[in-house]
Design an enzyme around this catalytic site. Structure first.
Site, PDB file in Angstrom:
ATOM      1  CE  LYS A 152      -4.418   0.884   2.261  1.00 42.99           C
ATOM      2  NZ  LYS A 152      -5.284   0.986   1.118  1.00 42.99           N
TER       3      LYS A 152
HETATM    4  C1  LIG Z   1      -5.839  -0.846  -4.162  1.00 47.06           C
HETATM    5  C2  LIG Z   1      -6.516  -1.581  -3.050  1.00 47.06           C
HETATM    6  N1  LIG Z   1      -6.883  -2.853  -3.242  1.00 47.06           N
HETATM    7  C3  LIG Z   1      -7.480  -3.563  -2.276  1.00 47.06           C
HETATM    8  C4  LIG Z   1      -7.767  -3.011  -1.044  1.00 47.06           C
HETATM    9  C5  LIG Z   1      -8.393  -3.846   0.035  1.00 47.06           C
HETATM   10  O1  LIG Z   1      -7.430  -4.178   0.994  1.00 47.06           O
HETATM   11  P1  LIG Z   1      -7.825  -4.525   2.483  1.00 47.06           P
HETATM   12  O2  LIG Z   1      -8.828  -5.605   2.408  1.00 47.06           O
HETATM   13  O3  LIG Z   1      -6.563  -4.990   3.111  1.00 47.06           O
HETATM   14  O4  LIG Z   1      -8.353  -3.303   3.087  1.00 47.06           O
HETATM   15  C6  LIG Z   1      -7.413  -1.696  -0.794  1.00 47.06           C
HETATM   16  C7  LIG Z   1      -7.715  -1.147   0.529  1.00 47.06           C
HETATM   17  O5  LIG Z   1      -7.535  -0.140   0.942  1.00 47.06           O
HETATM   18  C8  LIG Z   1      -6.763  -0.952  -1.817  1.00 47.06           C
HETATM   19  O6  LIG Z   1      -6.388   0.315  -1.618  1.00 47.06           O
END
Ligand SMILES: Cc1ncc(COP(=O)(O)O)c(C=O)c1O
Length: 320
Positions: A157
């Site tokens: 992230k």
């Molecule tokens: C690009 C992206 N994909 C997927 C997700 C989902 O991730 P998570 O389930 O860990 O929140 C996020 C969450 O913020 C994201 O920014």
């Protein structure tokens, strides 16, 4: 949106107004940060706020920071403890969103990842839905392509790569859609702008594998477990073509922010019946019960904020 009262900043909890950085800060200029997003769910029967899977979120957070060559003086437990402390200080009695950020605090000019000093901030604020119509989303296949692992690793992230997400999201919304489905350079589905993607075909749940330039989503893993172990639906991880999306029986986005949102149309084509399908509906209900700490089998995923001191011994270590 009201601002938080406190922030975890430079190793301690301070009033939010004191958590300030200068305009020359490296991460602000170059996008060289890693962040996370967790949710806390208020359970009114238990009078408890549960933070969902904090250790898993902080493991990914630390991995994202590692991709940026950051040396952080905290481990998963430290960050979990700091978060529970912070949320308790905020005294939320409502659902909340928690935003940890690892950033290079140096006020300096020069694009690099080395010889810089990494810091962590965390804030928490009351938060409701991320999308207004979680049961009936109209998505579009974006003309933007997902960042590739050899461009900016999507599995982490990483702050700078959210320009890619923002381009896709804004174009989708300005064209009248709710959300974007972003393809990778191979033309396969990667994910939404800020959420992972699943479709159902032939009664099987299909998700792009983590090698398709997707974020290693915590909710994606959660859904995999719930689909297989509770709903009794087989889950297959394999590349998904664009045209398979149009032919899906059901499709949904999942992520901490979006939670779980049914996709009922893509590019004006109905998905299945054009209404939220039965597997999506069952999974969605179960997901909200799980995150709110209402399913004993999955209570280990839910870290209690107010009872943390007596209920969760490993979480009560003091910060170094
Ligand atoms: C690009 C992206 N994909 C997927 C997700 C989902 O991730 P998570 O389930 O860990 O929140 C996020 C969450 O913020 C994201 O920014």
């Amino acid at each position: 949106m009201s601002l938080p009262k406190f922030a975890f900043f430079k190793g301690k909890i301070v009033p939010y107004s004191e958590a300030r950085i200068g305009v020359l800060t490296h991460t602000l200029n170059y996008g060289t940060g890693a962040f996370g997003g967790l949710r806390g769910y208020w359970n009114s029967e238990a009078e408890e706020l549960y933070v969902f899977r904090p250790r898993d979120h902080f493991r990914r957070f630390l991995n994202s920071a590692k991709l940026l060559c950051m040396n952080l003086p905290y481990g998963e437990e430290d960050l979990t403890l700091a978060t529970l402390d912070l949320v308790r200080r905020e005294n939320h009695r409502t659902d909340c969103y928690i935003r940890p950020l690892a950033y290079f605090g140096d006020e300096t000019i020069g694009v690099r990842l080395h010889n810089l000093h990494a810091e962590v901030s965390i804030v928490s604020l009351p938060f409701g839905s991320y999308v207004p119509n979680e049961e009936d989303l109209h998505a579009t296949i974006s003309s933007w392509r997902r960042v590739d692992d050899n461009v900016i690793p999507a599995r982490g992230k990483i702050a700078g790569s959210y320009v890619n997400s923002a381009l896709a999201k804004t174009d989708a919304q300005r064209s009248g859609y709710d959300e974007a489905i972003v393809l990778n350079e191979n033309g396969h589905v990667s994910e939404g702008s800020a959420e992972n993607f699943y479709l159902i075909r032939g009664g099987v749940a299909i998700a792009p594998p983590i090698t398709e330039n997707i974020l290693e989503g915590i909710t994606r893993w959660t859904m995999m477990v719930l689909l297989r172990d509770e709903i009794g639906v087989e889950v297959v991880e394999r590349p998904i073509d664009r045209s398979e999306v149009y032919l899906a029986e059901e499709a949904f986005f999942c992520g901490t922010g979006v939670q779980m949102a049914a996709i009922t149309r893509v590019d004006h084509r109905p998905i299945g019946t054009g209404k939220m399908g039965p597997i999506t509906a069952r999974l969605r209900k179960l997901y909200f019960d799980v995150v709110r700490g209402r399913v004993p089998k999955y209570l280990h995923w839910c870290a209690p904020v107010y009872r943390a001191l007596e209920a969760a011994a490993p979480q009560v270590r003091s910060l170094p």
